[in-house]
Structures are given as structure tokens and as C-alpha cells.
Design a protein around this motif. Structure first.
Motif, PDB file in Angstrom:
ATOM      1  N   HIS A  83      40.348  38.364  34.422  1.00 51.50           N
ATOM      2  CA  HIS A  83      40.177  39.292  33.309  1.00 51.50           C
ATOM      3  C   HIS A  83      38.812  39.953  33.389  1.00 51.50           C
ATOM      4  O   HIS A  83      37.909  39.465  34.077  1.00 51.50           O
ATOM      5  N   ASN A  84      38.661  41.007  32.636  1.00 50.02           N
ATOM      6  CA  ASN A  84      37.404  41.730  32.515  1.00 50.02           C
ATOM      7  C   ASN A  84      36.269  40.768  32.141  1.00 50.02           C
ATOM      8  O   ASN A  84      35.167  40.859  32.666  1.00 50.02           O
ATOM      9  N   LYS A  85      36.544  39.836  31.259  1.00 50.12           N
ATOM     10  CA  LYS A  85      35.522  38.904  30.756  1.00 50.12           C
ATOM     11  C   LYS A  85      35.091  37.873  31.801  1.00 50.12           C
ATOM     12  O   LYS A  85      34.120  37.151  31.582  1.00 50.12           O
ATOM     13  N   ASP A  86      35.794  37.805  32.933  1.00 55.60           N
ATOM     14  CA  ASP A  86      35.407  36.868  33.985  1.00 55.60           C
ATOM     15  C   ASP A  86      34.226  37.390  34.807  1.00 55.60           C
ATOM     16  O   ASP A  86      33.727  36.697  35.689  1.00 55.60           O
ATOM     17  N   PHE A  87      33.804  38.619  34.531  1.00 64.68           N
ATOM     18  CA  PHE A  87      32.626  39.201  35.172  1.00 64.68           C
ATOM     19  C   PHE A  87      31.535  39.344  34.122  1.00 64.68           C
ATOM     20  O   PHE A  87      31.784  39.809  33.018  1.00 64.68           O
ATOM     21  N   ASN A  88      30.303  38.957  34.468  1.00 63.13           N
ATOM     22  CA  ASN A  88      29.212  39.156  33.515  1.00 63.13           C
ATOM     23  C   ASN A  88      28.643  40.565  33.683  1.00 63.13           C
ATOM     24  O   ASN A  88      29.109  41.342  34.514  1.00 63.13           O
ATOM     25  N   TRP A  89      27.628  40.892  32.928  1.00 62.58           N
ATOM     26  CA  TRP A  89      27.082  42.244  32.959  1.00 62.58           C
ATOM     27  C   TRP A  89      26.408  42.577  34.290  1.00 62.58           C
ATOM     28  O   TRP A  89      26.217  43.737  34.622  1.00 62.58           O
ATOM     29  N   LYS A  90      26.087  41.555  35.091  1.00 63.01           N
ATOM     30  CA  LYS A  90      25.509  41.779  36.416  1.00 63.01           C
ATOM     31  C   LYS A  90      26.588  41.972  37.483  1.00 63.01           C
ATOM     32  O   LYS A  90      26.289  42.147  38.654  1.00 63.01           O
ATOM     33  N   GLY A  91      27.849  41.888  37.071  1.00 61.03           N
ATOM     34  CA  GLY A  91      28.940  42.048  38.024  1.00 61.03           C
ATOM     35  C   GLY A  91      29.271  40.766  38.767  1.00 61.03           C
ATOM     36  O   GLY A  91      30.019  40.787  39.735  1.00 61.03           O
ATOM     37  N   LEU A  93      31.041  37.180  39.302  1.00 63.37           N
ATOM     38  CA  LEU A  93      32.324  36.593  38.955  1.00 63.37           C
ATOM     39  C   LEU A  93      32.139  35.151  38.482  1.00 63.37           C
ATOM     40  O   LEU A  93      31.444  34.364  39.130  1.00 63.37           O
ATOM     41  N   HIS A  94      32.782  34.805  37.357  1.00 63.80           N
ATOM     42  CA  HIS A  94      32.694  33.453  36.804  1.00 63.80           C
ATOM     43  C   HIS A  94      34.080  32.863  36.598  1.00 63.80           C
ATOM     44  O   HIS A  94      34.380  32.313  35.547  1.00 63.80           O
ATOM     45  N   ASN A  95      34.907  32.962  37.605  1.00 68.60           N
ATOM     46  CA  ASN A  95      36.259  32.400  37.556  1.00 68.60           C
ATOM     47  C   ASN A  95      36.444  31.635  38.861  1.00 68.60           C
ATOM     48  O   ASN A  95      36.506  32.255  39.935  1.00 68.60           O
ATOM     49  N   ASN A 118      37.183  49.043  39.247  1.00 70.97           N
ATOM     50  CA  ASN A 118      35.969  48.411  39.761  1.00 70.97           C
ATOM     51  C   ASN A 118      36.106  46.906  39.934  1.00 70.97           C
ATOM     52  O   ASN A 118      35.528  46.329  40.851  1.00 70.97           O
ATOM     53  N   PHE A 119      36.863  46.262  39.074  1.00 69.97           N
ATOM     54  CA  PHE A 119      37.020  44.809  39.156  1.00 69.97           C
ATOM     55  C   PHE A 119      37.822  44.421  40.409  1.00 69.97           C
ATOM     56  O   PHE A 119      37.418  43.549  41.173  1.00 69.97           O
ATOM     57  N   LEU A 120      38.964  45.067  40.605  1.00 71.33           N
ATOM     58  CA  LEU A 120      39.785  44.779  41.786  1.00 71.33           C
ATOM     59  C   LEU A 120      39.082  45.248  43.061  1.00 71.33           C
ATOM     60  O   LEU A 120      39.137  44.564  44.086  1.00 71.33           O
ATOM     61  N   ASP A 121      38.432  46.393  42.993  1.00 68.66           N
ATOM     62  CA  ASP A 121      37.690  46.893  44.155  1.00 68.66           C
ATOM     63  C   ASP A 121      36.597  45.908  44.576  1.00 68.66           C
ATOM     64  O   ASP A 121      36.396  45.667  45.769  1.00 68.66           O
ATOM     65  N   ALA A 122      35.902  45.332  43.602  1.00 67.39           N
ATOM     66  CA  ALA A 122      34.850  44.363  43.908  1.00 67.39           C
ATOM     67  C   ALA A 122      35.438  43.126  44.580  1.00 67.39           C
ATOM     68  O   ALA A 122      34.850  42.572  45.516  1.00 67.39           O
ATOM     69  N   MET A 123      36.612  42.690  44.116  1.00 66.85           N
ATOM     70  CA  MET A 123      37.247  41.519  44.729  1.00 66.85           C
ATOM     71  C   MET A 123      37.702  41.824  46.159  1.00 66.85           C
ATOM     72  O   MET A 123      37.519  41.003  47.059  1.00 66.85           O
TER      73      MET A 123
END
Length: 172
Positions: A83-91, A93-95, A118-123
Motif C-alpha cells: 500500500h501507499n502507507k508502506d512507503f515513508n516520506w523518504k521513499g 519501503l517498510h513492508n 511511482n510506487f510500482l516503478d520504484a519496486m
């Protein structure tokens, strides 16, 4: 404000990951297959798991991980969900499940989404996958192969992917 910072940090992370990507194993034969899916667009994950038979893989060698922008209020049994919330403001990942998925060395990883995310692209950018396949409409810098097909035409996608993987000698 934090959302803007998060997206900016994710874009920086993507750029950094693209620069450090190791492509030494890009031509390896396919023994494992991963799917990173935008759940807002595609929800029938069982059909993705059926790809194991189609590509002559063991069911344990096909993994599906999904992204959903906002966590639903209804409890879900899916543990391979981000989810969106699994990323902090620094980008960052916390999952833990998502980190394991990214660190797994898939022979082929499919980004099963068509829009800029951006979330999927980062992964995808951070993934250790050897060969990355995307669907037309996604960021072309992230993928080794883009297939121009409707995301809801899964049979057509499987056929096209098999054709390209055969030509590239990733499957026999």
C-alpha cells in the motif's frame, strides 16, 4: 506536503536504482516468474498463477505481488500486498514481504500495470530480477521488453510473452 515529498523521493530512488542495475544475468533461462500487479486495474490473480503450466514452471516458481493505493477497510488475507502507507516520506519501503519480493532473483519479472505509478516503478527499479517485462504505457526505462497489448487480454499477453521468451531463448 508529505505525499509530494514521498513521490519526489521515489523518483530519485528510481533514478538511483536504474544507474546501479546489474544486467550480467539478463540472458538466463526462465525458471522463476514474478508478477507485480496494480490491483486497481487487475484483480484475477489465479489466472496469473496458472501461467506456471503455460510456461512449464512449477507452481511454487510463480509469485504475484500486488499494489493497492489505499488500504481497504475490509480485512484482507493477502500478505503479498503493498500500500501507499508502506512507503515513508523518504521513499523507503517498510513492508517485509515486499522487501523479500524485491530481493528475490526472478529470472523474469512482469510489471503488470500500464500507467505511471511511482510506487510500482520504484519496486521494479529496485528489483533484483534478471529480465523485466512491462506492458506498453509504463516507463520504458525500467523494462527490458515492453509488450503492446490490452492488460485485460491475459491470454493474448501470455501468448506474446511466450513468443518473445522463446525468441530470446529463455524458454524452450
Amino acid at each position: 506536503m508529505f505525499e509530494k515529498l514521498k513521490h519526489r523521493s521515489l523518483r530519485k530512488k528510481i533514478e538511483h536504482s536504474l544507474k546501479k542495475r546489474d544486467i550480467s544475468e539478463i540472458n538466463s533461462e526462465m525458471k522463476t516468474l514474478g508478477f507485480l500487479v496494480d490491483e486497481a486495474v487487475f484483480q484475477d490473480f489465479e489466472k496469473l498463477y496458472e501461467c506456471a503450466d503455460y510456461y512449464n514452471l512449477q507452481p511454487k516458481d510463480v509469485k504475484v505481488f500486488s499494489f493497492l493505493e489505499v488500504k481497504r477497510k475490509v480485512p484482507s488475507l493477502r500478505h503479498n500486498q503493498l500500500h501507499n502507507k508502506d512507503f515513508n516520506w523518504k521513499g523507503e519501503l517498510h513492508n517485509q514481504n515486499a522487501k523479500e519480493f524485491i530481493n528475490k532473483r526472478f529470472d523474469v519479472l512482469v510489471g503488470f500495470y500500464t500507467t505511471k505509478n511511482n510506487f510500482l516503478d520504484a519496486m521494479i527499479a529496485d528489483s533484483n530480477a534478471n529480465f523485466k517485462v512491462g506492458i506498453s504505457g509504463a516507463d520504458p526505462r525500467l523494462f527490458d521488453l515492453l509488450i503492446d497489448i490490452d492488460i485485460h487480454d491475459l491470454d493474448g499477453f501470455k501468448l506474446e510473452l511466450k513468443k518473445y521468451l522463446t525468441v530470446l531463448k529463455k524458454i524452450k
